[in-house]
Design an enzyme around this catalytic site. Structure first.
Site, PDB file in Angstrom:
ATOM      1  N   VAL A 195       0.811  59.264  46.615  1.00  0.00           N
ATOM      2  CA  VAL A 195       0.387  60.326  45.698  1.00  0.00           C
ATOM      3  C   VAL A 195      -1.115  60.270  45.468  1.00  0.00           C
ATOM      4  O   VAL A 195      -1.796  61.306  45.457  1.00  0.00           O
ATOM      5  CB  VAL A 195       1.145  60.212  44.357  1.00  0.00           C
ATOM      6  CG1 VAL A 195       0.487  61.082  43.278  1.00  0.00           C
ATOM      7  CG2 VAL A 195       2.602  60.633  44.530  1.00  0.00           C
ATOM      8  N   GLU A 196      -1.643  59.060  45.303  1.00  0.00           N
ATOM      9  CA  GLU A 196      -3.055  58.930  44.938  1.00  0.00           C
ATOM     10  C   GLU A 196      -4.013  59.243  46.082  1.00  0.00           C
ATOM     11  O   GLU A 196      -4.990  59.967  45.895  1.00  0.00           O
ATOM     12  CB  GLU A 196      -3.325  57.510  44.415  1.00  0.00           C
ATOM     13  CG  GLU A 196      -2.688  57.209  43.065  1.00  0.00           C
ATOM     14  CD  GLU A 196      -3.360  57.962  41.922  1.00  0.00           C
ATOM     15  OE1 GLU A 196      -4.430  58.556  42.133  1.00  0.00           O
ATOM     16  OE2 GLU A 196      -2.795  57.961  40.815  1.00  0.00           O
ATOM     17  N   THR A 197      -3.764  58.694  47.264  1.00  0.00           N
ATOM     18  CA  THR A 197      -4.745  58.836  48.345  1.00  0.00           C
ATOM     19  C   THR A 197      -4.129  59.163  49.699  1.00  0.00           C
ATOM     20  O   THR A 197      -4.812  59.090  50.710  1.00  0.00           O
ATOM     21  CB  THR A 197      -5.573  57.542  48.499  1.00  0.00           C
ATOM     22  OG1 THR A 197      -4.690  56.464  48.865  1.00  0.00           O
ATOM     23  CG2 THR A 197      -6.303  57.194  47.226  1.00  0.00           C
ATOM     24  N   TYR A 381       3.207  63.921  36.882  1.00  0.00           N
ATOM     25  CA  TYR A 381       2.729  62.897  37.809  1.00  0.00           C
ATOM     26  C   TYR A 381       3.805  61.838  38.039  1.00  0.00           C
ATOM     27  O   TYR A 381       4.124  61.488  39.185  1.00  0.00           O
ATOM     28  CB  TYR A 381       1.467  62.242  37.253  1.00  0.00           C
ATOM     29  CG  TYR A 381       0.988  61.048  38.051  1.00  0.00           C
ATOM     30  CD1 TYR A 381       0.109  61.201  39.115  1.00  0.00           C
ATOM     31  CD2 TYR A 381       1.431  59.763  37.742  1.00  0.00           C
ATOM     32  CE1 TYR A 381      -0.312  60.114  39.857  1.00  0.00           C
ATOM     33  CE2 TYR A 381       1.011  58.667  38.474  1.00  0.00           C
ATOM     34  CZ  TYR A 381       0.142  58.848  39.529  1.00  0.00           C
ATOM     35  OH  TYR A 381      -0.265  57.763  40.272  1.00  0.00           O
TER      36      TYR A 381
END
Length: 399
Positions: A195-197, A381
């Site tokens: 999800v982040e990168t 999120y």
């Protein structure tokens, strides 16, 4: 630390990176010299009389660097002596986009007063900062502002699911070790990084110093938060012995595969490969760091995260939560309000999660769901991480 690579790949250890910095190599080409005071230069360095400027009296600080490996405690303020010293004179060296900001002058004084940073070093550092207009635009319209039905497809894609399986296979030994040591289910470690990168494919191209400075002094709605993160960022740079100008990350100052903000970096980052550096662009450090973050925020291995809910009657509406709150109810409490989970959930305390949209969606969330929101305080999120983790596990194992 998302270092601007130039001609050196980040595959090298951060210890080598520091050597390159000291040699005036590719990371900024800045060898130690009188005109560039290094971070550790003591306050009160001598300067020519014609370049002196008076600042308010400050108090001498004693800085005790924290350990660089293992479980890093939450940042603590260094002790301050009770003996004031005389006003120090420094060159009027602050220029650039923030030269006329009184708040910047106050911030520099604070970093000198509380943490012992050299004023001349900070003035020269911030003189090179350019306002990050793109960071301001993005901060004003974050992705989390979208409704769930628009937010979910950003992360639940075939590319991220297949990428998660590939990442898991490639780093199986590291992930297994982190799961055993920290007690965090592997699929959630993978999903966070996905999800982040997108598994390291997009760690951010914003200069972290410039982004944090811009949001700290040009984004009034959250100026206090970003100034605190800027403070933590400078402390992090000093601890890791790396110039602050060489970090890159997200528009909000998040760094590495798991996108840690500076305070989280200092508190939770792990030197997994024991090379003396906490390098969150290296999976050897990033994976155990994400696991440590979850463990320190209450993750329980094998416990439930979230399951869809049936709702009926009128009692559930008043307990539905669209913002993260620590679970405080039992399944019996929810049942009395007309809430029934569609599957079993193993969690002592639960809450009713509401995902708002044209048609609202309801889930029963457990203590592990709340732990995900400690990473990012947004229920959309956390749900994206949960659903991506489940899809990655199904794709890998077939169930």
């Amino acid at each position: 630390m998302n270092v601007m690579y130039d001609s050196v790949k980040w595959g090298q250890s951060l210890g080598k990176l520091v050597s390159v910095v000291l040699m005036g190599g590719v990371l900024g080409g800045c060898a130690a010299s009188p005109q560039w005071p290094w971070v550790f230069a003591p306050p009160g360095a001598n300067v020519p009389p014609n370049q002196q400027q008076s600042y308010p009296p400050v108090r001498q600080t004693v800085v005790t660097p924290p350990p660089v490996s293992g479980n890093i405690p939450a940042p603590q303020q260094p002790p301050v002596s009770t003996t004031p010293r005389q006003p120090a004179n420094y060159p009027a060296g602050l220029g650039g986009d923030y030269a006329n900001y009184p708040a910047m002058r106050q911030f520099i004084g604070k970093m000198n007063n509380q943490h012992g940073f050299d004023i001349a070093f900070l003035e020269q550092t911030f003189s090179g900062v350019q306002r990050d207009k793109e960071a301001l635009t993005k901060a004003g319209a974050p992705t989390e502002g979208q409704v769930w039905r628009a937010y979910r497809p950003i992360f639940l894609t075939e590319e991220r699911i297949n990428g998660g399986v590939e990442f898991w296979n490639r780093h199986a030994a590291l992930l297994d070790a982190a799961t055993r040591q920290y007690g965090v289910d592997t699929e959630y470690l993978v999903a966070i990084i996905g999800v982040e990168t997108q598994y390291g494919k997009n760690t951010g191209k914003h200069n972290t110093l410039q982004a944090l400075t811009t949001l700290g002094f040009d984004f009034p709605r959250r100026a206090s938060f970003y100034q605190k993160e800027l403070e933590q960022f400078l402390l992090l740079s000093r601890e890791e012995k790396v110039r602050p100008q060489i970090f890159n990350g997200s528009y909000a100052g998040a760094m590495g595969l798991g996108q840690f903000i500076s305070s989280s970096y200092r508190s939770y980052a792990i030197d997994g490969n024991r090379d003396g550096k906490r390098d969150l662009w290296n999976p050897q450090d990033a994976i155990p760091s994400v696991a440590n973050y979850f463990a320190k925020n209450g993750w329980k291995r094998g416990a439930g995260v979230a399951v869809p809910a049936y709702v009926s009657g009128g009692g559930y509406a008043s307990i539905a939560e669209a913002t993260p709150k620590k679970p405080s109810r039992t399944l019996a409490d929810l049942a009395a309000r007309g809430v029934r989970p569609q599957a079993a959930i193993n969690s002592a305390k639960v809450s009713l999660i509401k995902l708002e949209g044209t048609t609202d969606e309801y889930w029963v969330g457990g203590e592990n769901f709340y732990a995900i929101t400690r990473y990012n305080p947004n229920v959309k999120y956390a749900m994206a991480v949960h659903q991506l983790a489940q899809e990655i596990r199904k794709r890998k194992f077939g169930f």
